[in-house]
Design a protein around this motif. Structure first.
Motif, PDB file in Angstrom:
ATOM      1  N   LEU A   5      36.884 -16.219  -7.514  1.00  0.00           N
ATOM      2  CA  LEU A   5      37.165 -17.352  -8.399  1.00  0.00           C
ATOM      3  C   LEU A   5      35.877 -17.939  -8.949  1.00  0.00           C
ATOM      4  CD1 LEU A   5      40.083 -19.206  -6.557  1.00  0.00           C
ATOM      5  CD2 LEU A   5      40.190 -18.051  -8.783  1.00  0.00           C
ATOM      6  N   GLU A   6      34.862 -18.025  -8.092  1.00  0.00           N
ATOM      7  CA  GLU A   6      33.556 -18.555  -8.507  1.00  0.00           C
ATOM      8  C   GLU A   6      32.911 -17.614  -9.534  1.00  0.00           C
ATOM      9  OE1 GLU A   6      31.028 -19.082  -5.125  1.00  0.00           O
ATOM     10  OE2 GLU A   6      29.266 -19.581  -6.342  1.00  0.00           O
ATOM     11  N   TRP A   7      32.919 -16.327  -9.261  1.00  0.00           N
ATOM     12  CA  TRP A   7      32.286 -15.360 -10.167  1.00  0.00           C
ATOM     13  C   TRP A   7      33.023 -15.281 -11.498  1.00  0.00           C
ATOM     14  CZ3 TRP A   7      31.776 -11.157  -5.802  1.00  0.00           C
ATOM     15  CH2 TRP A   7      30.655 -11.451  -5.025  1.00  0.00           C
ATOM     16  N   ALA A   8      34.334 -15.485 -11.454  1.00  0.00           N
ATOM     17  CA  ALA A   8      35.120 -15.352 -12.696  1.00  0.00           C
ATOM     18  C   ALA A   8      34.952 -16.559 -13.610  1.00  0.00           C
ATOM     19  CB  ALA A   8      36.596 -15.165 -12.358  1.00  0.00           C
ATOM     20  N   ASP A   9      34.370 -17.633 -13.098  1.00  0.00           N
ATOM     21  CA  ASP A   9      34.291 -18.880 -13.844  1.00  0.00           C
ATOM     22  C   ASP A   9      32.926 -19.007 -14.534  1.00  0.00           C
ATOM     23  OD1 ASP A   9      34.938 -21.342 -14.868  1.00  0.00           O
ATOM     24  OD2 ASP A   9      34.523 -22.432 -13.004  1.00  0.00           O
ATOM     25  N   GLN A  10      32.633 -18.086 -15.450  1.00  0.00           N
ATOM     26  CA  GLN A  10      31.386 -18.109 -16.228  1.00  0.00           C
ATOM     27  C   GLN A  10      30.188 -18.337 -15.309  1.00  0.00           C
ATOM     28  OE1 GLN A  10      31.727 -20.689 -19.621  1.00  0.00           O
ATOM     29  NE2 GLN A  10      33.534 -19.652 -20.351  1.00  0.00           N
ATOM     30  N   TYR A  11      30.095 -17.482 -14.306  1.00  0.00           N
ATOM     31  CA  TYR A  11      29.119 -17.663 -13.225  1.00  0.00           C
ATOM     32  C   TYR A  11      27.676 -17.632 -13.740  1.00  0.00           C
ATOM     33  CZ  TYR A  11      26.747 -16.869  -8.790  1.00  0.00           C
ATOM     34  OH  TYR A  11      25.929 -16.965  -7.699  1.00  0.00           O
ATOM     35  N   GLN A  12      26.849 -18.480 -13.195  1.00  0.00           N
ATOM     36  CA  GLN A  12      25.410 -18.405 -13.431  1.00  0.00           C
ATOM     37  C   GLN A  12      24.665 -19.112 -12.308  1.00  0.00           C
ATOM     38  OE1 GLN A  12      23.882 -22.072 -16.026  1.00  0.00           O
ATOM     39  NE2 GLN A  12      24.779 -20.494 -17.293  1.00  0.00           N
ATOM     40  N   GLU A  13      23.456 -18.641 -12.061  1.00  0.00           N
ATOM     41  CA  GLU A  13      22.545 -19.304 -11.125  1.00  0.00           C
ATOM     42  C   GLU A  13      21.344 -19.790 -11.932  1.00  0.00           C
ATOM     43  OE1 GLU A  13      21.512 -16.380  -8.189  1.00  0.00           O
ATOM     44  OE2 GLU A  13      23.611 -15.843  -7.826  1.00  0.00           O
ATOM     45  N   ASP A  14      20.489 -20.559 -11.273  1.00  0.00           N
ATOM     46  CA  ASP A  14      19.255 -20.993 -11.932  1.00  0.00           C
ATOM     47  C   ASP A  14      18.285 -19.808 -11.902  1.00  0.00           C
ATOM     48  OD1 ASP A  14      17.458 -22.481 -13.256  1.00  0.00           O
ATOM     49  OD2 ASP A  14      17.037 -23.902 -11.626  1.00  0.00           O
ATOM     50  N   ARG A  15      18.484 -18.895 -12.812  1.00  0.00           N
ATOM     51  CA  ARG A  15      17.819 -17.584 -12.780  1.00  0.00           C
ATOM     52  C   ARG A  15      17.655 -17.074 -14.205  1.00  0.00           C
ATOM     53  NH1 ARG A  15      17.589 -13.259  -8.987  1.00  0.00           N
ATOM     54  NH2 ARG A  15      18.271 -14.806  -7.476  1.00  0.00           N
ATOM     55  N   ILE A  16      16.510 -16.491 -14.492  1.00  0.00           N
ATOM     56  CA  ILE A  16      16.261 -15.882 -15.806  1.00  0.00           C
ATOM     57  C   ILE A  16      15.832 -14.439 -15.585  1.00  0.00           C
ATOM     58  CG2 ILE A  16      14.783 -15.891 -17.858  1.00  0.00           C
ATOM     59  CD1 ILE A  16      14.568 -18.969 -17.524  1.00  0.00           C
ATOM     60  N   THR A  17      16.453 -13.539 -16.320  1.00  0.00           N
ATOM     61  CA  THR A  17      16.124 -12.118 -16.205  1.00  0.00           C
ATOM     62  C   THR A  17      15.494 -11.633 -17.502  1.00  0.00           C
ATOM     63  OG1 THR A  17      17.910 -11.710 -14.642  1.00  0.00           O
ATOM     64  CG2 THR A  17      17.092  -9.808 -15.874  1.00  0.00           C
ATOM     65  N   LEU A  18      14.352 -10.946 -17.373  1.00  0.00           N
ATOM     66  CA  LEU A  18      13.722 -10.300 -18.517  1.00  0.00           C
ATOM     67  C   LEU A  18      13.881  -8.798 -18.334  1.00  0.00           C
ATOM     68  CD1 LEU A  18      11.692 -12.811 -17.486  1.00  0.00           C
ATOM     69  CD2 LEU A  18      10.477 -12.136 -19.568  1.00  0.00           C
ATOM     70  N   PHE A  19      14.315  -8.111 -19.372  1.00  0.00           N
ATOM     71  CA  PHE A  19      14.248  -6.646 -19.322  1.00  0.00           C
ATOM     72  C   PHE A  19      13.765  -6.121 -20.656  1.00  0.00           C
ATOM     73  CE2 PHE A  19      18.794  -7.243 -20.459  1.00  0.00           C
ATOM     74  CZ  PHE A  19      18.921  -6.376 -21.535  1.00  0.00           C
ATOM     75  N   TYR A  20      13.128  -4.971 -20.607  1.00  0.00           N
ATOM     76  CA  TYR A  20      12.464  -4.461 -21.807  1.00  0.00           C
ATOM     77  C   TYR A  20      12.258  -2.965 -21.675  1.00  0.00           C
ATOM     78  CZ  TYR A  20       8.509  -4.180 -18.683  1.00  0.00           C
ATOM     79  OH  TYR A  20       7.702  -3.853 -17.618  1.00  0.00           O
TER      80      TYR A  20
END
Ligand code: FEO
Length: 492
Positions: free
Chosen positions: A243-258
């Motif tokens: 339920l938590e993951w399905a609710d537009q989940y986000q943490e205080d986290r930034i991911t960079l990929f390149y």
């Protein structure tokens, strides 16, 4: 080999320690997996699901050592994908007339895979039940798109066991079967990886289905998945986690990929990350090179993040192909409630960054300003990258951040041409607006009020609010709960 699960229920599945690829090569099963099949021996003998087709012979051999196959009264197939129904051909060759209980959609899928339309299929719907003796019943719950249109769960009364199939599972192999017996960090990592990479697009449906199941007010003593562990210790923990993951989940986290041709874009990524960390030390920052890191791990990090920064060198005036591939996957996963921006080094035109920005916007991200650097970043360019990171950190902060005095001058010196996507209006507002459509978030079919849905006797010019609650998406057969407002054609 069998493992006792509860009372008259035994696990008769198959472990697969060495599998490393699933869905072709799209999902890396770094921890192997298991195919969980269960044998219930009450007044009736019932087999719940089988195993992957490549273990067909071992599975039937093992099962025949446990029970006279001819004494199996019912086979329940919760899902037709070959990792669960794969051994049916081998099994049914031994017991061809045995009733198979599955959804109507599964008859089509099973027949399509095994080519035996003569099998004794018994289609079931949500709420249908099957008496298995000793005062116990199996109750069926359709769960279309979790993970295929044919999926369902089976609940066993009396023992209060929910056979959930793919839902709540993990690609995780361990000699232990129960959740309280395995490494908890490994377990939850694999649960989240599974959800992020497979179930994210169906999050609205996950929420709706779980609420539907909870609405039955059935006790649940165990959740017996078809991959990984059986949840017997606090089994509702994984339901609440979903339920938590399905609710537009986000943490205080930034991911960079390149991806980077000459290390220049990599240098930018490092400097941007330094700037983020400098302004907001509490935010988790992770950097990945898509050419070198596990794709599913990157997608899991995207799932966890409040925002992503996507970088590429410009090659032939477009982005590098592995970055394009990642953006295609991210578009399909339909992440919500996340920010994004592009960055990259270029030599002549810098077309990659522009294309990434457009792709991120199309994928539903709230877009922030991009950053380009010409050729290899020198000291001044790297300083600009760090300042870009500081700006991103402030703009994406979940709480107000203190602005250090030393940064104030820089903060106002850099252009912040931020573009924020138009907020989605509320369902209620849209529902009353006859000019707007409703998008099925599962299969992307669009309800156009101007057209209605004649096959379900919904007349043209019927606003969404007036569409009956019994309405089912013509594309995937799921109800109104998974629809979101959208625009239709050129109308606004
Ligand atoms: Fe585990 Fe959708 O199969």
């Amino acid at each position: 080999m069998t493992i006792h699960v509860k009372n008259n229920i035994h696990w008769v599945g198959q472990r697969d320690w060495e599998v490393r690829d699933f869905h072709g090569t799209e999902y890396k099963t770094l921890k192997g997996t298991s195919y969980n099949s269960y044998l219930i021996r009450e007044g009736k003998n019932v087999l719940i699901d089988t195993v992957d087709h490549k273990f067909s012979r071992e599975f039937v051999q093992n099962l025949a050592a446990v029970i006279d196959l001819a004494s199996i009264d019912y086979v329940v197939i919760n899902h037709a994908e070959e990792d669960h129904a794969g051994a049916l051909s081998e099994l049914m060759a031994r017991i061809p007339g045995t009733p198979i209980y599955c959804t109507h959609n599964a008859i089509d899928s099973i027949t399509g895979h095994h080519h035996h339309p003569e099998w004794n299929f018994h289609p079931v719907k949500t709420g249908d039940s099957l008496d298995i003796g000793n005062g116990k019943q199996l109750v069926f719950i359709e769960t279309p798109m979790l993970h295929w249109p044919d999926s369902m769960m089976t609940y066993m009364t009396g023992d209060a066991v929910l056979f959930s199939n793919d839902a709540f599972g993990q690609h995780y192999c361990d000699e232990h079967l129960f959740n309280d017996e395995v490494d908890q960090t490994e377990l939850m990592e694999q649960c989240q990886r599974y959800y992020a990479n497979i179930l994210t697009p169906f999050s609205p449906l996950v929420t709706a289905k779980i609420k539907e199941v909870l609405g039955f007010n059935l006790p649940v003593s165990m959740v017996a998945t078809s991959h990984g562990v059986v949840w017997r210790d606090d089994p509702t923990q994984i339901i609440l986690k979903y339920l938590e993951w399905a609710d537009q989940y986000q943490e205080d986290r930034i991911t960079l990929f390149y991806d980077s041709m000459s290390n220049n874009t990599r240098m930018m990524a490092d400097a941007i990350a330094q700037g983020i960390h400098e302004v907001d030390p509490s935010v988790a920052v992770k950097i990945y090179n898509v050419s070198r890191h596990d794709k599913n791990e990157i997608l899991t990090q995207v799932f966890r993040s409040k925002g992503i920064l996507v970088g590429s060198s410009t090659m032939n005036n477009v982005m590098m192909p592995k970055v394009a591939g990642m953006l295609e996957e991210i578009t399909g996963l339909r992440f919500r409630n996340k920010r994004a921006a592009a960055f990259g080094s270029y030599g002549w035109t810098g077309g990659a960054v522009d294309r990434i920005q457009t792709r991120l916007m199309d994928a539903g991200f709230d877009i922030s300003f991009p950053l380009k650097t010409k050729w290899r970043p020198d000291g001044s360019a790297l300083a600009e990258c760090r300042e870009h990171g500081r700006q991103i950190a402030r703009q994406w902060a979940l709480q107000p951040l203190a602005v250090p005095r030393s940064n104030t001058t820089h903060a106002t010196a850099v252009t912040t041409a931020t573009v924020i996507a138009t907020p989605i209006a509320t369902n209620d507002a849209i529902a009353m607006n006859n000019d707007r459509g409703m998008l099925c978030t599962v299969c992307q079919w669009i309800y156009d009020p101007a057209l209605g849905e004649p096959d379900q006797l919904v007349a043209p010019e019927t606003p969404w609010a007036a569409v009956p609650e019994s309405f089912l998406c013509p594309g995937c057969g799921i109800g109104k709960e998974v629809f979101e407002p959208c625009t239709v054609g050129n109308r606004k």
